[in-house]
Design an enzyme around this catalytic site. Sequence first.
Site, short mmCIF file in Angstrom:
data_model
loop_
_atom_site.label_atom_id
_atom_site.label_comp_id
_atom_site.label_asym_id
_atom_site.label_seq_id
_atom_site.Cartn_x
_atom_site.Cartn_y
_atom_site.Cartn_z
N SER A 200 -4.36 -2.32 6.82
CA SER A 200 -4.75 -2.40 5.40
C SER A 200 -5.45 -3.70 5.03
O SER A 200 -5.75 -3.91 3.85
CB SER A 200 -3.50 -2.25 4.53
N ARG B 1 21.39 -4.35 4.43
CA ARG B 1 22.38 -3.94 3.41
C ARG B 1 23.82 -4.22 3.79
O ARG B 1 24.62 -4.60 2.94
CB ARG B 1 22.22 -2.44 3.13
N THR C 81 0.82 -1.22 0.00
CA THR C 81 0.00 0.00 0.00
C THR C 81 0.86 1.27 0.00
O THR C 81 0.33 2.37 -0.11
CB THR C 81 -0.89 0.04 1.26
N GLY C 82 2.16 1.14 0.15
CA GLY C 82 3.03 2.32 0.24
C GLY C 82 3.40 2.87 -1.13
O GLY C 82 3.07 2.29 -2.17
N ARG D 249 17.34 17.58 1.69
CA ARG D 249 15.95 17.36 1.26
C ARG D 249 15.43 18.64 0.64
O ARG D 249 15.58 19.72 1.23
CB ARG D 249 15.09 16.99 2.48
N GLY E 69 11.07 10.16 -1.02
CA GLY E 69 12.02 9.30 -0.31
C GLY E 69 11.56 8.99 1.10
O GLY E 69 11.96 7.99 1.69
N ASN F 83 13.57 8.48 -7.90
CA ASN F 83 13.97 7.73 -6.70
C ASN F 83 13.02 6.59 -6.36
O ASN F 83 13.42 5.59 -5.78
CB ASN F 83 14.09 8.69 -5.50
N CYS G 70 18.34 4.70 -2.54
CA CYS G 70 18.08 5.35 -3.83
C CYS G 70 19.21 6.28 -4.28
O CYS G 70 19.60 6.27 -5.45
CB CYS G 70 16.77 6.12 -3.78
N HIS H 154 15.52 12.33 -7.27
CA HIS H 154 16.66 12.89 -6.56
C HIS H 154 17.66 13.43 -7.59
O HIS H 154 17.88 12.80 -8.64
CB HIS H 154 17.40 11.80 -5.76
P1 A2P Z 1 0.13 0.20 5.76
O1 A2P Z 1 -0.38 1.01 4.60
O2 A2P Z 1 -0.82 -0.87 6.15
O3 A2P Z 1 0.58 1.04 6.91
P2 A2P Z 1 5.32 4.28 2.85
O4 A2P Z 1 6.82 4.16 2.85
O5 A2P Z 1 4.79 4.87 1.59
O6 A2P Z 1 4.82 4.98 4.07
O7 A2P Z 1 4.76 2.77 2.94
C1 A2P Z 1 5.08 1.88 3.96
C2 A2P Z 1 4.49 0.51 3.66
O8 A2P Z 1 4.90 -0.39 4.70
C3 A2P Z 1 2.97 0.48 3.66
O9 A2P Z 1 2.52 -0.45 2.72
C4 A2P Z 1 2.67 0.02 5.07
O10 A2P Z 1 1.41 -0.61 5.23
C5 A2P Z 1 3.76 -1.00 5.26
N1 A2P Z 1 3.98 -1.30 6.68
C6 A2P Z 1 4.31 -0.44 7.66
N2 A2P Z 1 4.43 -1.09 8.86
C7 A2P Z 1 4.16 -2.39 8.61
C8 A2P Z 1 4.10 -3.57 9.43
N3 A2P Z 1 4.37 -3.55 10.73
N4 A2P Z 1 3.79 -4.75 8.82
C9 A2P Z 1 3.52 -4.77 7.51
N5 A2P Z 1 3.57 -3.71 6.69
C10 A2P Z 1 3.88 -2.53 7.23
C1 11C Z 2 15.27 9.27 1.36
N1 11C Z 2 16.99 7.73 0.62
O1 11C Z 2 15.28 9.84 0.26
C2 11C Z 2 15.90 7.92 1.53
C3 11C Z 2 14.83 6.89 1.40
O2 11C Z 2 17.62 3.55 3.29
O3 11C Z 2 16.10 2.90 1.92
C4 11C Z 2 15.32 5.46 1.45
C5 11C Z 2 15.92 5.08 2.76
C6 11C Z 2 16.59 3.76 2.65
O4 11C Z 2 14.73 9.73 2.34
#
Ligand code: A2P
Ligand code: 11C
Length: 346
Positions: free
Chosen positions: A40, A99, A11-12, A234, A159, A314, A128, A241
Amino acid sequence: KKLTVAVVGATGAVGREMLKTLHERDFPATEVRAFASARSEGVTVPYGEREITVHELKEDVFDGVDLAIFSAGGATSQKFAPHAAHAGCVVVDNSAAWRMDDRCPLVVPEVNPQALDAHQGIIANPNCSTIQMLVVLKPLHDAGKIRRVVVSTYQAVSGTGQKGMEELERQVRDLFNSRDPESKVYPYRIAFNVLPHIDVFLENDYTKEEMKMVNETVKIFNDPTVKVTATCARVPVFYCHAESVNVETEKKITPKEARVMLSQAPGVRVFDNPRELMYPMPAYCVGEDATYVGRIREDETIPNGLNMWIVADNVRKGAALNAVQIAEELLRRDLVRVRDKNVFLR
Ligand code: A2P
Ligand code: 11C
């Protein structure tokens, strides 16, 4: 042959781009599953024309999954990637969690695909800002051996994920409506501002983002002699980027030679003609797969130096695309399997 793929963090901002990239590139998955947090459960995310239902990530969801691409933050990867590998599922992880772990290859497919051969179940996708720099530096390192890199970044709010983009949008709207812009995600206002601060500060007064560029470069090039020093900022840009990169090489490379080498390098597009005002910019690289390089010129203060300006999306090359390219390379090398399921979880 059956190939079940999971996207974790679907979903992110990056997770959605991963699903889009898998579909666009016709990744040969026979089934795609989507996971995110409990919040979600039941929502849907697009995969081509279809919608896939998202389920809560749990330790046991990896049974029957061959390959999982994670982008759900470091803590989630730290906790769940070992369970995936234990179930025989190969993980490509976009977080910083694995990493620098010696057991995990850190891969940019245009730079060090051979590192995949030794994988043990978890493969890390670099940061990235490192990815886009190294796609460009690779041919220069091969030709002239890089001694030192001085890089300054101008990084987009995506990012930080969805919440970074929402904060910039909200603050711009607040400022145009004479309201006080509240800062929740960043420590200061990001709208019409520049923050010389990405990720947390470390003991040496560098930020973690800056040290990622230093350490990841050495691991990916597998060359501890390459010195990198970075300043990461930023900027109020949604996607892409940009980086100002100064390179010192052992053997001289002229700007003309660099342009020829880079125009033949995989994943790189040279966009460089000062007379025609041609140089890469974030607003024009959104959604592009290639890493763009321009402003290639001699550093006139040293015998073997070059300056250049590098821009890439990015969320795409910096995250989703690079991860999907790793998955494609794993398939090509017949490496979608875990030899010892107990390496990360005993
Ligand atoms: P959710 O939408 O349910 O919070 P972004 O970097 O755009 O904020 O997205 C982060 C992603 O990581 C989203 O899909 C989020 O889901 C997911 N996420 C965050 N915390 C967890 C968790 N504890 N378990 C599984 N997925 C997670
Ligand atoms: C940023 N580069 O633009 C970061 C996002 O270690 O994967 C990615 C952070 C990472 O904020």
